[in-house]
Motif scaffolding. Sequence first.
Motif, mmCIF file in Angstrom:
data_model
loop_
_atom_site.group_PDB
_atom_site.id
_atom_site.type_symbol
_atom_site.label_atom_id
_atom_site.label_comp_id
_atom_site.label_asym_id
_atom_site.label_seq_id
_atom_site.Cartn_x
_atom_site.Cartn_y
_atom_site.Cartn_z
ATOM 1 N N LYS A 93 25.138 -3.659 71.541
ATOM 2 C CA LYS A 93 25.272 -2.260 72.083
ATOM 3 C C LYS A 93 26.572 -1.766 72.396
ATOM 4 C CE LYS A 93 23.328 0.925 75.431
ATOM 5 N NZ LYS A 93 22.390 1.172 76.791
ATOM 6 N N GLN A 94 27.467 -2.622 73.067
ATOM 7 C CA GLN A 94 28.819 -2.802 73.408
ATOM 8 C C GLN A 94 29.849 -2.591 72.270
ATOM 9 O OE1 GLN A 94 29.752 -5.614 76.218
ATOM 10 N NE2 GLN A 94 27.735 -5.402 77.367
ATOM 11 N N GLU A 95 29.461 -3.498 71.281
ATOM 12 C CA GLU A 95 30.284 -3.281 70.024
ATOM 13 C C GLU A 95 30.152 -1.941 69.232
ATOM 14 O OE1 GLU A 95 32.464 -6.544 68.714
ATOM 15 O OE2 GLU A 95 32.378 -5.991 70.934
ATOM 16 N N ILE A 96 29.112 -1.539 69.265
ATOM 17 C CA ILE A 96 28.744 -0.226 68.472
ATOM 18 C C ILE A 96 29.585 0.855 69.264
ATOM 19 C CG2 ILE A 96 27.141 1.673 68.285
ATOM 20 C CD1 ILE A 96 25.014 -0.647 67.510
ATOM 21 N N ALA A 97 29.493 0.821 70.720
ATOM 22 C CA ALA A 97 30.351 1.726 71.506
ATOM 23 C C ALA A 97 31.676 1.762 71.306
ATOM 24 C CB ALA A 97 29.755 1.643 73.044
ATOM 25 N N ALA A 98 32.200 0.734 70.815
ATOM 26 C CA ALA A 98 33.505 0.320 70.814
ATOM 27 C C ALA A 98 34.195 0.595 69.345
ATOM 28 C CB ALA A 98 33.973 -1.196 71.200
ATOM 29 N N GLY A 99 33.280 0.933 68.709
ATOM 30 C CA GLY A 99 33.555 1.367 67.198
ATOM 31 C C GLY A 99 33.633 0.120 66.276
ATOM 32 N N ARG A 100 32.994 -0.911 66.642
ATOM 33 C CA ARG A 100 33.011 -2.216 65.727
ATOM 34 C C ARG A 100 31.478 -2.573 65.609
ATOM 35 N NH1 ARG A 100 36.994 -3.510 69.841
ATOM 36 N NH2 ARG A 100 35.005 -4.572 71.076
ATOM 37 N N PRO A 101 30.666 -1.770 65.043
ATOM 38 C CA PRO A 101 29.344 -2.027 64.931
ATOM 39 C C PRO A 101 29.062 -3.333 64.099
ATOM 40 C CG PRO A 101 29.648 -0.242 63.763
ATOM 41 C CD PRO A 101 31.004 -0.572 64.472
ATOM 42 N N PRO A 102 28.086 -4.118 64.379
ATOM 43 C CA PRO A 102 27.770 -5.259 63.603
ATOM 44 C C PRO A 102 27.296 -4.968 62.048
ATOM 45 C CG PRO A 102 26.703 -5.515 65.729
ATOM 46 C CD PRO A 102 27.280 -4.187 65.679
ATOM 47 N N PHE A 103 27.917 -5.968 61.416
ATOM 48 C CA PHE A 103 27.375 -5.820 59.863
ATOM 49 C C PHE A 103 26.303 -6.476 59.912
ATOM 50 C CE2 PHE A 103 27.586 -8.648 56.046
ATOM 51 C CZ PHE A 103 27.077 -7.656 54.970
ATOM 52 N N VAL A 104 25.316 -5.803 59.081
ATOM 53 C CA VAL A 104 23.851 -6.236 58.853
ATOM 54 C C VAL A 104 23.838 -6.579 57.243
ATOM 55 C CG1 VAL A 104 21.330 -5.620 58.960
ATOM 56 C CG2 VAL A 104 22.760 -4.858 60.711
ATOM 57 N N ASP A 105 23.573 -7.796 57.094
ATOM 58 C CA ASP A 105 23.257 -8.400 55.670
ATOM 59 C C ASP A 105 22.116 -8.113 55.403
ATOM 60 O OD1 ASP A 105 23.307 -9.755 53.453
ATOM 61 O OD2 ASP A 105 24.830 -11.321 54.036
ATOM 62 N N MET A 106 21.808 -7.267 54.219
ATOM 63 C CA MET A 106 20.416 -6.930 53.707
ATOM 64 C C MET A 106 20.184 -7.527 52.356
ATOM 65 S SD MET A 106 20.083 -3.142 55.418
ATOM 66 C CE MET A 106 18.218 -3.045 55.161
ATOM 67 N N SER A 107 21.053 -8.344 52.021
ATOM 68 C CA SER A 107 20.950 -9.040 50.648
ATOM 69 C C SER A 107 19.999 -10.018 50.560
ATOM 70 C CB SER A 107 22.372 -9.650 50.195
ATOM 71 O OG SER A 107 22.492 -10.734 50.895
ATOM 72 N N GLN A 108 19.197 -10.580 51.669
ATOM 73 C CA GLN A 108 18.186 -11.430 51.518
ATOM 74 C C GLN A 108 16.848 -11.275 52.086
ATOM 75 O OE1 GLN A 108 19.772 -15.857 51.828
ATOM 76 N NE2 GLN A 108 21.471 -14.963 52.283
ATOM 77 N N MET A 109 16.762 -9.898 51.716
ATOM 78 C CA MET A 109 15.598 -9.146 52.561
ATOM 79 C C MET A 109 14.103 -9.882 52.149
ATOM 80 S SD MET A 109 16.219 -6.621 54.750
ATOM 81 C CE MET A 109 15.203 -5.448 54.498
ATOM 82 N N ASP A 110 14.026 -10.505 50.961
ATOM 83 C CA ASP A 110 12.990 -10.853 50.501
ATOM 84 C C ASP A 110 12.757 -12.650 50.651
ATOM 85 O OD1 ASP A 110 11.865 -8.554 49.573
ATOM 86 O OD2 ASP A 110 12.744 -8.451 47.827
ATOM 87 N N ALA A 111 13.566 -13.158 51.353
ATOM 88 C CA ALA A 111 13.696 -14.339 51.377
ATOM 89 C C ALA A 111 12.564 -15.033 52.465
ATOM 90 C CB ALA A 111 15.042 -15.050 52.247
ATOM 91 N N THR A 112 12.194 -16.356 52.145
ATOM 92 C CA THR A 112 11.164 -16.618 53.342
ATOM 93 C C THR A 112 11.673 -16.891 54.626
ATOM 94 O OG1 THR A 112 10.142 -18.148 51.359
ATOM 95 C CG2 THR A 112 9.507 -18.641 53.738
ATOM 96 N N TRP A 113 10.731 -16.216 55.539
ATOM 97 C CA TRP A 113 11.184 -16.242 57.056
ATOM 98 C C TRP A 113 9.931 -16.278 57.894
ATOM 99 C CZ3 TRP A 113 10.280 -12.602 60.803
ATOM 100 C CH2 TRP A 113 10.937 -12.659 61.876
#
Length: 292
Positions: free
Chosen positions: A207-227
């Motif tokens: 939340k703090q990173e988003i407020a500071a203009g550095r929102p986390p990168f969300v890697d969605m390239s493996q959405m169908d992997a086993t988890w």
Amino acid sequence: MEQLNVLILAAGLGTRLRPLTSDVPKPLVPVVDKSILEQQAIKARAIVLDSGKDCAGVRLHANAHYLADQVVAEGARLGFEKVWVEYPEILGTAGPLKRIYNEGYRGGLLIMNGDAYCSFDLKKFVENAKKQMAAGGECAPGVALLAVDFPKVNTFRVDGEGRLVGVAGRFGSEVGAAATFSGVSYYSDEALARIADGEFDIREFWKQEIAAGRPPFVDMSQMDATWIDMGSPEGLWNATEARLAELGVDSWQDDRLIVSGKNRSIVFAGADLAEGEVVKNEIRGPGFVWKI
């Protein structure tokens, strides 16, 4: 030489698997032939980054709290750099990261969970994370989060540029692509330095990173992997079934357990078992029976 630091989170209480976890911590519960802790360690050690630098290998860390002595002993057997015992209080999800940074470890930190059976391409994830961090300038993310599609828990909200904009029910926007956090993440040294000493909930740091203009990168390239979260009886069976498939076998037996894919059963050593009894659709151990 470049070295990758990896932290496997292994401090949980394992309450959903009691009484199985009354005498063994959840990350050490066998899933067919190996515990999740050992499986995660094997996956982490298989990472070889194409960074153009000589790679000195992977330094494995784990944190521990509940039945910590067992995790420490297993970490020593598996060749971990260190098992960080959290006592008397557990440090949450942010505390273990900052603790490692404060002790002088540098080179970024890959986080994995000690209760998740998964088939992620970890090399691909770390390389994607590093590319995002190198290309973003002043707004470069210092945090990368690996996402999966799990509709029951799709609380992440992600914008069109692959940045975290909110966590449903917690903070930020309710608009954006929905995804579930897999528990796998990567933090740059700069991000680790920004985590406040004493911080407990890593979501507050996001939340703090988003407020500071550095929102986390969300890697969605493996959405169908086993988890698979193996921290419940249903999850333990699902992870067991996936592990049998990975090994290419339908059954397994050693001194800790007997597994039958055909009968959908796990019988742990010490379980009450009549002579000649065939167990079906059950997980059975000393003093308990779970229907699956």
